[in-house]
Design a protein around this motif. Structure first.
Motif, PDB file in Angstrom:
ATOM      1  N   ARG A   1       0.833  -1.207   0.000  1.00  0.00           N
ATOM      2  CA  ARG A   1       0.000   0.000   0.000  1.00  0.00           C
ATOM      3  C   ARG A   1       0.865   1.254   0.000  1.00  0.00           C
ATOM      4  O   ARG A   1       0.574   2.218  -0.727  1.00  0.00           O
ATOM      5  CB  ARG A   1      -0.923  -0.008   1.218  1.00  0.00           C
TER       6      ARG A   1
ATOM      7  N   ASP B   1      -7.310  -4.286  -2.190  1.00  0.00           N
ATOM      8  CA  ASP B   1      -7.998  -3.022  -2.478  1.00  0.00           C
ATOM      9  C   ASP B   1      -9.356  -3.258  -3.122  1.00  0.00           C
ATOM     10  O   ASP B   1     -10.320  -2.541  -2.852  1.00  0.00           O
ATOM     11  CB  ASP B   1      -7.140  -2.164  -3.415  1.00  0.00           C
TER      12      ASP B   1
ATOM     13  N   ASP C   1     -16.701  -6.499  -3.425  1.00  0.00           N
ATOM     14  CA  ASP C   1     -17.101  -5.451  -4.369  1.00  0.00           C
ATOM     15  C   ASP C   1     -18.004  -5.955  -5.479  1.00  0.00           C
ATOM     16  O   ASP C   1     -18.888  -5.242  -5.940  1.00  0.00           O
ATOM     17  CB  ASP C   1     -15.857  -4.789  -4.969  1.00  0.00           C
TER      18      ASP C   1
ATOM     19  N   ASP D   1     -18.508  -0.489   2.825  1.00  0.00           N
ATOM     20  CA  ASP D   1     -17.578   0.237   3.694  1.00  0.00           C
ATOM     21  C   ASP D   1     -16.586  -0.671   4.404  1.00  0.00           C
ATOM     22  O   ASP D   1     -15.788  -0.216   5.204  1.00  0.00           O
ATOM     23  CB  ASP D   1     -18.355   1.056   4.725  1.00  0.00           C
ATOM     24  N   ARG D   2     -16.640  -1.997   4.116  1.00  0.00           N
ATOM     25  CA  ARG D   2     -15.777  -2.986   4.753  1.00  0.00           C
ATOM     26  C   ARG D   2     -16.022  -3.078   6.258  1.00  0.00           C
ATOM     27  O   ARG D   2     -15.196  -3.610   6.997  1.00  0.00           O
ATOM     28  CB  ARG D   2     -14.295  -2.687   4.492  1.00  0.00           C
TER      29      ARG D   2
ATOM     30  N   ARG E   1     -18.627   6.155   4.830  1.00  0.00           N
ATOM     31  CA  ARG E   1     -17.436   5.326   5.019  1.00  0.00           C
ATOM     32  C   ARG E   1     -16.917   4.786   3.693  1.00  0.00           C
ATOM     33  O   ARG E   1     -15.702   4.667   3.487  1.00  0.00           O
ATOM     34  CB  ARG E   1     -17.748   4.175   5.980  1.00  0.00           C
ATOM     35  N   THR E   2     -17.821   4.445   2.781  1.00  0.00           N
ATOM     36  CA  THR E   2     -17.382   3.970   1.473  1.00  0.00           C
ATOM     37  C   THR E   2     -16.688   5.079   0.706  1.00  0.00           C
ATOM     38  O   THR E   2     -15.667   4.858   0.040  1.00  0.00           O
ATOM     39  CB  THR E   2     -18.577   3.433   0.672  1.00  0.00           C
TER      40      THR E   2
ATOM     41  N   ARG F   1     -13.283   5.420   2.122  1.00  0.00           N
ATOM     42  CA  ARG F   1     -12.460   4.320   1.617  1.00  0.00           C
ATOM     43  C   ARG F   1     -11.960   4.631   0.206  1.00  0.00           C
ATOM     44  O   ARG F   1     -10.786   4.414  -0.123  1.00  0.00           O
ATOM     45  CB  ARG F   1     -13.292   3.036   1.624  1.00  0.00           C
TER      46      ARG F   1
ATOM     47  N   ARG G   1      -9.225   7.422   0.225  1.00  0.00           N
ATOM     48  CA  ARG G   1      -7.934   6.931   0.731  1.00  0.00           C
ATOM     49  C   ARG G   1      -7.243   6.039  -0.301  1.00  0.00           C
ATOM     50  O   ARG G   1      -6.030   6.135  -0.510  1.00  0.00           O
ATOM     51  CB  ARG G   1      -8.141   6.183   2.044  1.00  0.00           C
ATOM     52  N   LEU G   2      -8.010   5.160  -0.950  1.00  0.00           N
ATOM     53  CA  LEU G   2      -7.417   4.288  -1.964  1.00  0.00           C
ATOM     54  C   LEU G   2      -6.900   5.104  -3.140  1.00  0.00           C
ATOM     55  O   LEU G   2      -5.789   4.865  -3.636  1.00  0.00           O
ATOM     56  CB  LEU G   2      -8.456   3.267  -2.440  1.00  0.00           C
TER      57      LEU G   2
ATOM     58  N   GLU H   1     -15.413  10.782   9.455  1.00  0.00           N
ATOM     59  CA  GLU H   1     -14.438  10.052   8.657  1.00  0.00           C
ATOM     60  C   GLU H   1     -14.386  10.593   7.232  1.00  0.00           C
ATOM     61  O   GLU H   1     -13.312  10.725   6.640  1.00  0.00           O
ATOM     62  CB  GLU H   1     -14.791   8.562   8.643  1.00  0.00           C
TER      63      GLU H   1
END
Length: 455
Positions: A145, A172, A211, A289-290, A326-327, A330, A333-334, A368
């Motif tokens: 990462r 990811d 996903d 959102d994991r 949250r998604t 995510r 950030r990715l 977040e």
């Protein structure tokens, strides 16, 4: 029943070509992760060497993990595949050596990593030595990462235990074959009477841990698309933010605040899906959102815009739920790790405020999203395409780079709610809308948006 493939069958299913990487001699000889050979493994487990020999004879593999370099849809990658027929695809020291080598090869060559997972967990005959391979994989995941190299995992049947909880869930992008067993708990260690549906790829997808569910016939093209979008060679090194989309309607700026509100609420107005279709030549979605949640009203993913990869997070006009925030976080950030600019489309009456949303952590989820946008490592562009209701909308807005269409409004609170808080009659909501100065041209004058985009 789920389709089951050997490691070599799975590799042939998705690759144009594959070059096997032979193990590094002694490093693959011993199952303790140190390269030291030992009779019957590090625990001296009676019959373990014989079990390994039988597994090798039966499968034609020397270990439960195969890795090498490959091409998928013309894109180079590093690919690893578990052989479930070799002691249940279990992780031991030698398998850990191969996983580490695959991750390191991907990082050093800056090639995306594709993992074809099918495992029953850690190898009992190696005890805690086997379990500590999860720590080795976790360390390599962090380094991958940090290097900005993408990892796409495919969950085959079964994907359980530590292999799912590290290699699979740590990727990811996570794809799964339909009907595959996907769970931390293997089939023989689940509580009596446990709902079998909870341990399936479909249930993991439903709750935002996977996903996409991809039939085997479509797997090669799906992987090829993700590599087109996420491989370093696929990303145009053009600096700067993505341009905002053009407006999809021709309209003058609204004359009054209430006109701005009613125009944004018009069900005939173009929504996020129409803007994404017009902006991207192709796109692929991230889901969930994991953390167990999915918001159908928030769409996130990566797409190609005029040959350039752009990440997107788009509100669909409904109250945004905690999982949506949250998604989006995510996604941001990715995109930052991979050096990809971000586009957000803002269209929500506000954050969901029902009891379920509060229990799911509405406040922390909004925080977040704000933090992800504020700390984004790549440029973020935002376009207000409809309602911009309070903090639930602002959480996805890029400071200093937010634009609006003529159909949008942004407000600290909905006019009706503002009137109620001020103890005004409901019929005073239109006048209150004017006082809030929420029209597109007001937002430009107040410095809250950069400008109004046109068609």
């Amino acid at each position: 029943m789920a389709e089951r493939f050997t490691a070599r069958e799975a590799i042939a299913l998705v690759t144009d070509d594959f070059t096997d990487h032979a193990p590094d001699g002694a490093a693959d000889a011993g199952p303790d992760g140190t390269g030291a050979a030992a009779d019957d493994g590090p625990l001296g487990w009676a019959g373990y060497d014989a079990s390994r020999a039988r597994a090798a004879s039966r499968t034609g593999e020397e270990e439960s993990v195969v890795y090498g370099t490959a091409r998928v849809g013309g894109r180079a990658c590093v690919l690893l595949a578990f052989e479930f027929g070799f002691l249940g695809g279990s992780l031991g020291g030698a398998a850990g050596d191969r996983l580490v080598a695959a991750y390191r090869t991907a990082r050093e060559r800056r090639l995306p990593l594709v993992s074809l997972v099918a495992t029953g967990g850690s190898r009992m005959q190696e005890g805690m030595v086997a379990l500590t391979q999860l720590q080795r994989v976790a360390a390599e995941t962090v380094l991958l990462r940090e290097a900005g190299v993408a990892h796409v995992a495919v969950l085959r049947d079964p994907s359980t235990g530590g292999g799912w909880a590290t290699v699979g869930a740590g990727a990811d992008v996570v794809l799964a074959l339909p009907d595959a067993q996907v769970a931390f708990a293997g089939s023989r260690v689940r509580p009596p009477g446990a709902d079998p549906a909870a341990y399936t790829a479909e249930e993991q997808w439903r709750h935002g841990h996977v996903d996409a569910l991809v039939p085997s016939a479509a797997l090669r093209e799906t992987l090829a698309q993700w590599l087109r979008l996420l491989a370093p060679g696929a990303r145009t090194p053009e600096p700067g933010a993505a341009p905002p989309p053009a407006a999809l309607t021709e309209a003058d700026a609204p004359r009054t605040g209430w006109e701005a509100v009613t125009r944004a609420r018009d069900p005939r107005r173009p929504r996020a899906a129409a803007y994404l279709d017009a902006y991207f030549e192709e796109r692929a979605a991230l889901r969930g959102d994991r953390a167990g949640g999915v918001d159908p009203g928030t769409e996130c993913g990566f797409g190609l815009h005029e040959g350039r990869v752009v990440a997107y997070a788009a509100q669909g006009g409904t109250p945004t739920r905690p999982a949506g925030f949250r998604t989006a976080a995510r996604l941001v950030r990715l995109a930052g790790r991979l050096g990809i600019p971000v586009l957000t489309l803002i269209d929500t009456p506000g954050a969901a405020n029902d009891a379920e949303a509060e229990r799911a952590g509405a406040g922390p989820a909004i925080a977040e999203a704000f933090a992800a946008i504020a700390g984004a490592r790549t440029p973020v562009t935002s376009l207000l395409i409809g309602e911009g209701g309070s903090g639930g909308a602002l959480a996805l807005a890029a400071p200093g780079n937010t634009w609006t269409t003529p159909d949008g409004y942004f407000s600290v609170i909905a006019p009706e709610l503002a009137a109620a808080i001020l103890k005004r009659a409901p019929e005073e909501a239109p006048a209150t809308a004017g006082q809030l100065r929420l029209r597109p041209q007001d937002l430009v004058e107040l410095g809250c948006v950069r400008g109004i985009v046109t068609r």
